[in-house]
Design a protein around this motif. Sequence first.
Motif, PDB file in Angstrom:
ATOM      1  N   ALA A   1       0.818  -1.208   0.000  1.00 54.65           N
ATOM      2  CA  ALA A   1       0.000   0.000   0.000  1.00 54.65           C
ATOM      3  C   ALA A   1       0.853   1.259   0.000  1.00 54.65           C
ATOM      4  O   ALA A   1       0.551   2.230  -0.718  1.00 54.65           O
ATOM      5  N   LEU A   2       1.933   1.269   0.775  1.00 57.69           N
ATOM      6  CA  LEU A   2       2.790   2.455   0.819  1.00 57.69           C
ATOM      7  C   LEU A   2       3.442   2.711  -0.532  1.00 57.69           C
ATOM      8  O   LEU A   2       3.568   3.865  -0.974  1.00 57.69           O
ATOM      9  N   GLU A   3       3.859   1.649  -1.210  1.00 57.29           N
ATOM     10  CA  GLU A   3       4.460   1.826  -2.535  1.00 57.29           C
ATOM     11  C   GLU A   3       3.424   2.333  -3.528  1.00 57.29           C
ATOM     12  O   GLU A   3       3.725   3.180  -4.385  1.00 57.29           O
ATOM     13  N   ALA A   4       2.177   1.840  -3.407  1.00 57.34           N
ATOM     14  CA  ALA A   4       1.100   2.333  -4.276  1.00 57.34           C
ATOM     15  C   ALA A   4       0.857   3.821  -4.039  1.00 57.34           C
ATOM     16  O   ALA A   4       0.642   4.590  -4.988  1.00 57.34           O
ATOM     17  N   MET A   5       0.906   4.240  -2.781  1.00 59.63           N
ATOM     18  CA  MET A   5       0.735   5.670  -2.469  1.00 59.63           C
ATOM     19  C   MET A   5       1.853   6.498  -3.081  1.00 59.63           C
ATOM     20  O   MET A   5       1.615   7.597  -3.615  1.00 59.63           O
ATOM     21  N   ARG A   6       3.078   6.001  -3.007  1.00 65.21           N
ATOM     22  CA  ARG A   6       4.207   6.737  -3.588  1.00 65.21           C
ATOM     23  C   ARG A   6       4.034   6.875  -5.106  1.00 65.21           C
ATOM     24  O   ARG A   6       4.392   7.893  -5.695  1.00 65.21           O
ATOM     25  N   MET A   7       3.482   5.846  -5.721  1.00 67.13           N
ATOM     26  CA  MET A   7       3.251   5.897  -7.164  1.00 67.13           C
ATOM     27  C   MET A   7       2.216   6.956  -7.519  1.00 67.13           C
ATOM     28  O   MET A   7       2.365   7.675  -8.518  1.00 67.13           O
ATOM     29  N   VAL A   8       1.164   7.083  -6.705  1.00 70.59           N
ATOM     30  CA  VAL A   8       0.184   8.151  -6.914  1.00 70.59           C
ATOM     31  C   VAL A   8       0.857   9.509  -6.727  1.00 70.59           C
ATOM     32  O   VAL A   8       0.688  10.436  -7.528  1.00 70.59           O
ATOM     33  N   GLU A   9       1.652   9.628  -5.675  1.00 70.84           N
ATOM     34  CA  GLU A   9       2.358  10.867  -5.336  1.00 70.84           C
ATOM     35  C   GLU A   9       3.284  11.302  -6.469  1.00 70.84           C
ATOM     36  O   GLU A   9       3.408  12.495  -6.785  1.00 70.84           O
ATOM     37  N   GLU A  10       3.920  10.316  -7.101  1.00 71.29           N
ATOM     38  CA  GLU A  10       4.879  10.603  -8.176  1.00 71.29           C
ATOM     39  C   GLU A  10       4.210  10.731  -9.537  1.00 71.29           C
ATOM     40  O   GLU A  10       4.881  11.012 -10.539  1.00 71.29           O
ATOM     41  N   GLY A  11       2.900  10.514  -9.604  1.00 77.29           N
ATOM     42  CA  GLY A  11       2.186  10.619 -10.870  1.00 77.29           C
ATOM     43  C   GLY A  11       2.409   9.450 -11.802  1.00 77.29           C
ATOM     44  O   GLY A  11       2.182   9.557 -13.017  1.00 77.29           O
ATOM     45  N   VAL A  12       2.831   8.306 -11.273  1.00 75.04           N
ATOM     46  CA  VAL A  12       3.068   7.126 -12.109  1.00 75.04           C
ATOM     47  C   VAL A  12       1.769   6.647 -12.739  1.00 75.04           C
ATOM     48  O   VAL A  12       1.710   6.292 -13.920  1.00 75.04           O
TER      49      VAL A  12
ATOM     50  N   SER B   1      -2.916   6.618 -11.867  1.00 72.24           N
ATOM     51  CA  SER B   1      -3.997   7.014 -10.966  1.00 72.24           C
ATOM     52  C   SER B   1      -4.238   5.917  -9.931  1.00 72.24           C
ATOM     53  O   SER B   1      -3.838   4.754 -10.107  1.00 72.24           O
ATOM     54  N   ALA B   2      -4.915   6.300  -8.856  1.00 73.31           N
ATOM     55  CA  ALA B   2      -5.248   5.317  -7.823  1.00 73.31           C
ATOM     56  C   ALA B   2      -6.061   4.169  -8.418  1.00 73.31           C
ATOM     57  O   ALA B   2      -5.827   2.992  -8.114  1.00 73.31           O
ATOM     58  N   GLN B   3      -7.011   4.511  -9.278  1.00 78.92           N
ATOM     59  CA  GLN B   3      -7.854   3.475  -9.874  1.00 78.92           C
ATOM     60  C   GLN B   3      -7.034   2.527 -10.746  1.00 78.92           C
ATOM     61  O   GLN B   3      -7.213   1.309 -10.691  1.00 78.92           O
ATOM     62  N   ASP B   4      -6.129   3.067 -11.562  1.00 81.16           N
ATOM     63  CA  ASP B   4      -5.350   2.208 -12.453  1.00 81.16           C
ATOM     64  C   ASP B   4      -4.363   1.338 -11.668  1.00 81.16           C
ATOM     65  O   ASP B   4      -4.125   0.177 -12.041  1.00 81.16           O
ATOM     66  N   ILE B   5      -3.803   1.866 -10.590  1.00 85.41           N
ATOM     67  CA  ILE B   5      -2.910   1.053  -9.758  1.00 85.41           C
ATOM     68  C   ILE B   5      -3.681  -0.110  -9.150  1.00 85.41           C
ATOM     69  O   ILE B   5      -3.226  -1.263  -9.168  1.00 85.41           O
ATOM     70  N   ASP B   6      -4.863   0.189  -8.621  1.00 81.61           N
ATOM     71  CA  ASP B   6      -5.675  -0.877  -8.028  1.00 81.61           C
ATOM     72  C   ASP B   6      -6.100  -1.899  -9.074  1.00 81.61           C
ATOM     73  O   ASP B   6      -6.073  -3.111  -8.829  1.00 81.61           O
ATOM     74  N   THR B   7      -6.506  -1.419 -10.251  1.00 81.48           N
ATOM     75  CA  THR B   7      -6.918  -2.336 -11.314  1.00 81.48           C
ATOM     76  C   THR B   7      -5.774  -3.256 -11.716  1.00 81.48           C
ATOM     77  O   THR B   7      -5.965  -4.455 -11.969  1.00 81.48           O
ATOM     78  N   ALA B   8      -4.554  -2.714 -11.762  1.00 79.59           N
ATOM     79  CA  ALA B   8      -3.381  -3.530 -12.106  1.00 79.59           C
ATOM     80  C   ALA B   8      -3.193  -4.669 -11.117  1.00 79.59           C
ATOM     81  O   ALA B   8      -2.888  -5.808 -11.501  1.00 79.59           O
ATOM     82  N   MET B   9      -3.378  -4.394  -9.837  1.00 81.90           N
ATOM     83  CA  MET B   9      -3.210  -5.436  -8.825  1.00 81.90           C
ATOM     84  C   MET B   9      -4.369  -6.421  -8.821  1.00 81.90           C
ATOM     85  O   MET B   9      -4.179  -7.619  -8.593  1.00 81.90           O
ATOM     86  N   GLU B  10      -5.574  -5.923  -9.090  1.00 81.79           N
ATOM     87  CA  GLU B  10      -6.745  -6.799  -9.101  1.00 81.79           C
ATOM     88  C   GLU B  10      -6.711  -7.754 -10.293  1.00 81.79           C
ATOM     89  O   GLU B  10      -6.966  -8.958 -10.148  1.00 81.79           O
ATOM     90  N   LEU B  11      -6.385  -7.236 -11.474  1.00 80.71           N
ATOM     91  CA  LEU B  11      -6.396  -8.074 -12.671  1.00 80.71           C
ATOM     92  C   LEU B  11      -5.072  -8.805 -12.878  1.00 80.71           C
ATOM     93  O   LEU B  11      -5.053  -9.947 -13.328  1.00 80.71           O
ATOM     94  N   GLY B  12      -3.976  -8.126 -12.567  1.00 74.52           N
ATOM     95  CA  GLY B  12      -2.668  -8.733 -12.813  1.00 74.52           C
ATOM     96  C   GLY B  12      -2.245  -9.727 -11.754  1.00 74.52           C
ATOM     97  O   GLY B  12      -1.580 -10.718 -12.067  1.00 74.52           O
ATOM     98  N   TYR B  13      -2.650  -9.469 -10.505  1.00 74.40           N
ATOM     99  CA  TYR B  13      -2.211 -10.331  -9.400  1.00 74.40           C
ATOM    100  C   TYR B  13      -3.367 -10.985  -8.653  1.00 74.40           C
ATOM    101  O   TYR B  13      -3.166 -11.626  -7.628  1.00 74.40           O
ATOM    102  N   LYS B  14      -4.587 -10.796  -9.198  1.00 71.33           N
ATOM    103  CA  LYS B  14      -5.779 -11.444  -8.641  1.00 71.33           C
ATOM    104  C   LYS B  14      -6.091 -11.009  -7.216  1.00 71.33           C
ATOM    105  O   LYS B  14      -6.683 -11.767  -6.453  1.00 71.33           O
ATOM    106  N   HIS B  15      -5.674  -9.780  -6.836  1.00 74.59           N
ATOM    107  CA  HIS B  15      -6.105  -9.253  -5.548  1.00 74.59           C
ATOM    108  C   HIS B  15      -7.593  -8.934  -5.632  1.00 74.59           C
ATOM    109  O   HIS B  15      -8.030  -8.278  -6.583  1.00 74.59           O
ATOM    110  N   PRO B  16      -8.406  -9.355  -4.670  1.00 70.43           N
ATOM    111  CA  PRO B  16      -9.846  -9.060  -4.737  1.00 70.43           C
ATOM    112  C   PRO B  16     -10.139  -7.572  -4.621  1.00 70.43           C
ATOM    113  O   PRO B  16     -11.166  -7.101  -5.099  1.00 70.43           O
TER     114      PRO B  16
END
Length: 285
Positions: free
Chosen positions: A201-212, A214-229
């Motif tokens: 979660a902290l790394e995901a926050m840093r990615m939002v902070e750095e503009g890597v 959006s929050a939604q796209d980061i979450d979608t990547a983990m949900e679809l790519g790594y099967k996080h619910p």
Amino acid sequence: MTAATGLPTNIGVIGGGRMGAGIAHAFLIGGCQVTIAEATQDAARAAEDRVAEAVQKTAARGTLQGSVEDQLVRLSTVTDIEGLGAAQLVIEAVPEVFDLKVPALQRAEKAIAENAVLATNTSSLSVNGLASTLLRPEQFFGLHFFNPVPASTLVELVRGDQTTETLVTTAKEWVAALGKTAVVVKDAPGFASSRLGVAIALEAMRMVEEGVASAQDIDTAMELGYKHPMGPLRTTDVVGLDVRLGIAEYLASALGDRFAPPQILRDKVARGELGRKSGQGFFSW
């Protein structure tokens, strides 16, 4: 023990917030008599409402044994921890602050029978540290439920240095009787689940902070790519940004700067953007 499930007949829960109410719900539909200790009558009524809502949702899903009324008749509240004296198992679920948990646990230990068991729902604080303040540390352990409790099937059993092997074995049986799966970990900063979950979660926050991304796209990547619910940022909103900040600060003090909270997290907490409970976090609720 309850005849049908092997669970303790009488359960006490200290704190009736979202986590405490969820824990109470789990044991209530497991057939136990459950008593919630809260600080005031208003807080006790709010806790009753939370549990009743959870039971009604279970009934709506068609997974409740008996009627809603059959379950709720076994729920009661008190405004003094000493009112939990009949409990065979008391679970502390107060806010994640050591100086709040210690007096609650000490009062509960004095109130219950000598052969009763005491547990903490802490997600990161030292079980050994809490145990060191108690008279019977061998009958104390971590019983870390996950939010939301009704939907989560995982419970983390945290074994203190003095926790008996018999208690660990029995606790695993209790968790199984609740329809959940236990993992056993030794007392260490963040245990297993919080340490890994917060790191992501902290790394995901840093990615939002750095503009890597959006929050939604980061979450979608983990949900679809790594099967996080649920993605790490939406999970943070559910847990509470203030809770995540407190855990991160504790882990940073114990494990180093890799757990240092990013500024975006501090700023959101300072603005009152605490996630689902406030209506705004990394997402709008």
